[in-house]
Scaffold this motif. Sequence first.
Motif, mmCIF file in Angstrom:
data_model
loop_
_atom_site.group_PDB
_atom_site.id
_atom_site.type_symbol
_atom_site.label_atom_id
_atom_site.label_comp_id
_atom_site.label_asym_id
_atom_site.label_seq_id
_atom_site.Cartn_x
_atom_site.Cartn_y
_atom_site.Cartn_z
ATOM 1 N N SER A 81 -1.846 3.143 -8.734
ATOM 2 C CA SER A 81 -1.538 2.115 -9.875
ATOM 3 C C SER A 81 -1.903 1.127 -9.714
ATOM 4 N N GLN A 82 -1.934 0.164 -8.737
ATOM 5 C CA GLN A 82 -1.992 -1.090 -8.032
ATOM 6 C C GLN A 82 -3.880 -1.134 -8.212
ATOM 7 N N ARG A 83 -4.970 -0.499 -7.883
ATOM 8 C CA ARG A 83 -6.227 -0.559 -7.778
ATOM 9 C C ARG A 83 -6.501 -0.312 -9.802
ATOM 10 N N LEU A 84 -6.378 0.808 -10.165
ATOM 11 C CA LEU A 84 -6.180 0.814 -11.003
ATOM 12 C C LEU A 84 -5.570 -0.186 -12.484
ATOM 13 N N SER A 85 -4.724 -1.030 -12.150
ATOM 14 C CA SER A 85 -3.946 -2.240 -13.019
ATOM 15 C C SER A 85 -5.352 -3.597 -12.688
ATOM 16 N N ALA A 86 -5.815 -3.397 -11.136
ATOM 17 C CA ALA A 86 -6.926 -4.508 -10.904
ATOM 18 C C ALA A 86 -8.286 -4.393 -11.777
ATOM 19 N N ILE A 87 -8.515 -2.715 -11.756
ATOM 20 C CA ILE A 87 -9.909 -2.235 -11.970
ATOM 21 C C ILE A 87 -9.242 -2.556 -14.555
ATOM 22 N N ARG A 88 -8.321 -2.242 -14.456
ATOM 23 C CA ARG A 88 -7.831 -2.978 -15.771
ATOM 24 C C ARG A 88 -8.554 -4.053 -16.211
ATOM 25 N N PRO A 92 5.795 -14.590 -0.768
ATOM 26 C CA PRO A 92 4.790 -13.506 -0.189
ATOM 27 C C PRO A 92 4.474 -12.171 -1.034
ATOM 28 N N ASP A 93 4.924 -11.780 -1.815
ATOM 29 C CA ASP A 93 5.003 -10.159 -2.725
ATOM 30 C C ASP A 93 3.859 -10.514 -3.446
ATOM 31 N N LEU A 94 4.180 -11.697 -4.180
ATOM 32 C CA LEU A 94 2.831 -11.552 -5.367
ATOM 33 C C LEU A 94 1.593 -12.210 -4.897
ATOM 34 N N ALA A 95 1.750 -12.993 -3.363
ATOM 35 C CA ALA A 95 0.353 -13.565 -2.791
ATOM 36 C C ALA A 95 -0.214 -12.304 -1.628
ATOM 37 N N ASP A 96 0.061 -11.403 -1.754
ATOM 38 C CA ASP A 96 -0.296 -9.918 -1.453
ATOM 39 C C ASP A 96 -0.949 -9.844 -2.388
ATOM 40 N N LYS A 97 -0.158 -9.371 -3.618
ATOM 41 C CA LYS A 97 -0.918 -8.572 -4.553
ATOM 42 C C LYS A 97 -2.675 -8.732 -5.383
ATOM 43 N N GLU A 98 -2.095 -10.430 -5.156
ATOM 44 C CA GLU A 98 -3.699 -11.179 -5.679
ATOM 45 C C GLU A 98 -4.310 -11.585 -4.473
ATOM 46 N N ARG A 99 -4.032 -11.138 -2.685
ATOM 47 C CA ARG A 99 -5.203 -10.653 -2.277
ATOM 48 C C ARG A 99 -5.757 -9.486 -2.043
ATOM 49 N N PHE A 100 -4.973 -8.472 -3.191
ATOM 50 C CA PHE A 100 -5.268 -7.450 -2.909
ATOM 51 C C PHE A 100 -6.111 -7.453 -3.779
ATOM 52 N N GLU A 101 -6.196 -7.497 -5.058
ATOM 53 C CA GLU A 101 -7.120 -7.475 -6.395
ATOM 54 C C GLU A 101 -8.524 -7.998 -5.786
ATOM 55 N N ILE A 102 -8.531 -9.451 -5.110
ATOM 56 C CA ILE A 102 -9.913 -10.427 -4.331
ATOM 57 C C ILE A 102 -10.632 -9.022 -3.798
ATOM 58 N N GLN A 121 -9.455 -17.170 -9.236
ATOM 59 C CA GLN A 121 -8.469 -17.383 -10.261
ATOM 60 C C GLN A 121 -7.393 -16.820 -9.314
ATOM 61 N N ARG A 122 -7.598 -15.577 -8.260
ATOM 62 C CA ARG A 122 -6.859 -14.961 -7.324
ATOM 63 C C ARG A 122 -6.999 -15.504 -6.474
ATOM 64 N N ARG A 123 -7.495 -16.042 -5.660
ATOM 65 C CA ARG A 123 -7.447 -17.068 -4.856
ATOM 66 C C ARG A 123 -6.735 -18.421 -4.571
ATOM 67 N N GLU A 124 -6.520 -18.863 -6.223
ATOM 68 C CA GLU A 124 -5.814 -20.015 -6.513
ATOM 69 C C GLU A 124 -4.754 -19.578 -6.658
ATOM 70 N N SER A 125 -4.313 -18.542 -7.536
ATOM 71 C CA SER A 125 -3.313 -18.369 -7.774
ATOM 72 C C SER A 125 -2.164 -17.693 -5.799
#
Length: 149
Positions: free
Chosen positions: A20-27, A73-83, A59-63
């Motif tokens: 789901s995490q990968r799917l969300s980023a691709i979407r 850190p939970d939200l920062a990790d999500k942004e790093r995954f998307e990067i 945008q993800r780096r700034e976020s």
Amino acid sequence: MTLKATLSEDMKEALRAKDSQRLSAIRMLRAAIQQREVDERRELSDGEVIGIVERLIRQRRESAAQYDAAGRPDLADKERFEIELLQQYLPQPLSEDQLQALIEEAVMASGAAGPQDMGRVMAALKPKIAGRADMGQVAARVKARLAGS
């Protein structure tokens, strides 16, 4: 295979794997591409898609930096995954030597004599390095090179 076709295949793969995490980023990436296509009423080229990917990474780096500063850190990790996921869709990055050679070539080709010619050098470089190097770092290198000449 075009970048958009690759995205579609990766999305199907993420669906099958129930990632789901990968799917969300691709979407999210596909939605950004589709929005721009609707706005401009035309199909985007791979170069334009790469530009969208670069913008989303920025945008993800700034976020992530803002989330770290806010103690989330939970939200920062999500942004790093998307990067990390988005970087898979960029072309192979240039090495330091390749980048320096392209900068020298652009300076010579444009006949730049000083910092006032930075725009011409960057205009010559941009199509050659789009998606393969951070333009902010490239601009700093070009500025240093022109200041030294």
